[in-house]
Design an enzyme around this catalytic site. Structure first.
Site, short mmCIF file in Angstrom:
data_model
loop_
_atom_site.label_atom_id
_atom_site.label_comp_id
_atom_site.label_asym_id
_atom_site.label_seq_id
_atom_site.Cartn_x
_atom_site.Cartn_y
_atom_site.Cartn_z
CG ASN A 22 -22.99 20.82 28.07
OD1 ASN A 22 -22.83 22.03 28.14
ND2 ASN A 22 -22.56 20.00 29.01
CB CYS A 39 -16.55 27.71 34.01
SG CYS A 39 -18.30 28.14 33.96
CG ASP A 82 -20.77 19.79 34.09
OD1 ASP A 82 -20.06 20.70 34.53
OD2 ASP A 82 -20.76 19.45 32.90
CB VAL A 136 -13.41 15.42 34.03
CG1 VAL A 136 -13.65 16.12 32.69
CG2 VAL A 136 -13.97 14.01 33.98
#
Length: 448
Positions: free
Chosen positions: A26, A123, A321, A343
């Site tokens: 990221n 995704c 995540d 989220v």
């Protein structure tokens, strides 16, 4: 999906051994985009060999950036001396493969005066609208024309600093503002910004290039635009998501995994939960004088795991995540664990596959927790109750997205019997050499 995109996993064996994580996915892809802004070459170290890096590299090369491998393994060199326009057909080859192209807008507007952004992929974990990206670019002075093939942007009067406030501390929107504001004329103030470690690391990259960025308290970032930026040399922070994924794999399989490169400071929230569940870990700090990297050893100490309540949140909360891999371990904990996903609205779909393997997981539309939630009244199933311990058995699994894919893989490794996991190439988007790492940890898995 191809016939070779299947991994046969023989479960029931604890994972033991040592693996290494590289730079954070990221951050790496965003630092690659930032190289577009410089008037001199940039060097990025410890770059993982993952699909997202390949996509960004391809897009940079389409726009005239020369990308080459450096002398060090994992080193990339970017020369932006000849930035040029790319045809929409060439750019559209990447449409649907990544959401990174939206972040090219600001740098391309600064360098070329125009940009084209294809339809975006990523995704399927719930809509991640780009409305704020577009609105922010318009606030900077961009003109956005939507077309069937994507969006065409121009900046006839250049880009100018502005005042912005995010409705939610979005990582992507914060990155968009940073990459656009650093060379916009005047001062930009961004309120309710994301402050994830990867955001701070991107700010470090931009500061090395010559940007003037102040991070104030209360999620306020102030950017003073500068007329030019140079290149950078940067070693990114390690991938805290991958590190936590392997930690969850150690816990779920009753194993012991040493993750080289993992750092405590950006994983503190995860480590607290990991210990609360009953996992054990040891932080081994780096010893630069001896040429040794830092690492964290994660293991299952024996005995029963304990149920916990988790609410995902923006940093410094529990990262969204992290929840999917950890939920597999929670199926082995005694009692009722609760996960409130605040989220992404469609991030619990992977639990259906776990239930087919013997887990007992119920998902609900209600907010099972007190953390402010973006969509609790919008009819999304975003809370889960996991009853355990449950004995997992093998199954055929189809991977829906990157993080869910790794959780399916962990479940197959923890289950008794032989599972077939379809769509494993999707895991390559964010996990470097994961099959080689599985082999190093003693897993019994092979391509079908």
């Amino acid at each position: 999906m191809t016939v070779n995109d299947v991994l046969t996993v023989h479960g029931g064996t604890p994972l033991h051994g040592q693996i290494r994580v590289r730079g954070a996915k990221n951050l790496v892809s965003k630092a690659m985009v930032a190289a577009l802004l410089g008037d001199a070459p940039s060097r990025l170290y410890d770059v993982p060999r993952i699909r997202d890096v390949e996509v960004v590299r391809g897009l940079l090369e389409l726009h005239g950036v020369k990308v080459s491998d450096g002398a060090e393994d994992g080193e990339l060199v970017f020369d932006p001396a000849n930035v040029e326009s790319a045809s929409t057909d060439e750019i559209n080859v990447h449409a649907g493969s990544s959401r990174i192209p939206i972040l090219f807008c600001g740098p391309l507007l600064h360098r070329l005066g125009h940009a084209f952004i294809p339809d975006l992929g990523g995704c399927h974990i719930g809509p991640r609208p780009i409305d704020f990206h577009i609105q922010a670019l318009r606030e900077f002075g961009a003109v956005v024309d939507k077309a069937p093939d994507g969006m065409h942007l121009t900046a006839p009067n250049g880009l100018h600093g502005t005042k912005l406030e995010l409705p939610f501390p979005s990582v992507g929107a914060t990155e968009q503002v940073l990459l656009t504001a650093v060379m916009a004329e005047g001062v930009t103030e961004l309120r309710n910004a994301a402050v994830e470690p990867e955001i701070v690391d991107l700010i470090c990259v931009l500061q090395k290039m010559g940007a003037i960025i102040k991070v104030h308290t209360d999620r306020v970032i102030e950017i003073q635009g500068v007329p030019r930026l140079s290149g950078y040399s940067h070693r990114p922070i390690p991938d805290r998501i991958e590190a936590a994924s392997w930690a969850a794999a150690a816990l779920a399989t009753g194993g012991d995994i040493e993750v080289i490169g993992a750092e405590q400071v950006d994983m503190m929230t995860f480590l607290n939960v990991f210990r609360s569940v009953g996992g054990a870990y040891e932080v081994i700090d780096a010893r630069p004088a001896a040429g040794q990297e830092g690492k964290i050893r994660f293991w299952h100490p024996g005995g029963e795991l304990r149920a916990v309540a988790i609410e995902t949140d923006v940093h410094p909360g529990f990262m969204t995540d992290w929840q999917q891999p950890l939920v597999v371990a929670l199926t082995q904990a005694r009692g009722l664990s609760i996960v409130h996903e605040t989220v992404y609205e469609q991030r619990l779909g992977y639990t259906e596959a776990l239930n087919t393997m013997g887990a007992t997981i119920q998902v609900y539309r209600d907010c099972l927790g007190g953390t402010p939630c973006r969509f609790g009244r919008r009819n999304f199933k975003h809370s889960a109750v996991i009853a355990g311990p449950s004995k997992l058995h093998a199954a055929d699994l189809v991977i829906p997205d990157l993080r869910a894919g790794f959780s399916h893989l962990i479940a197959a490794l923890a289950a008794e019997g032989t599972s077939r996991v379809y769509g494993v190439d999707l895991i390559n988007r964010g996990y470097e050499d994961f099959e080689a790492k599985l082999a190093a940890l003693g897993a019994h898995a092979e391509r079908s």
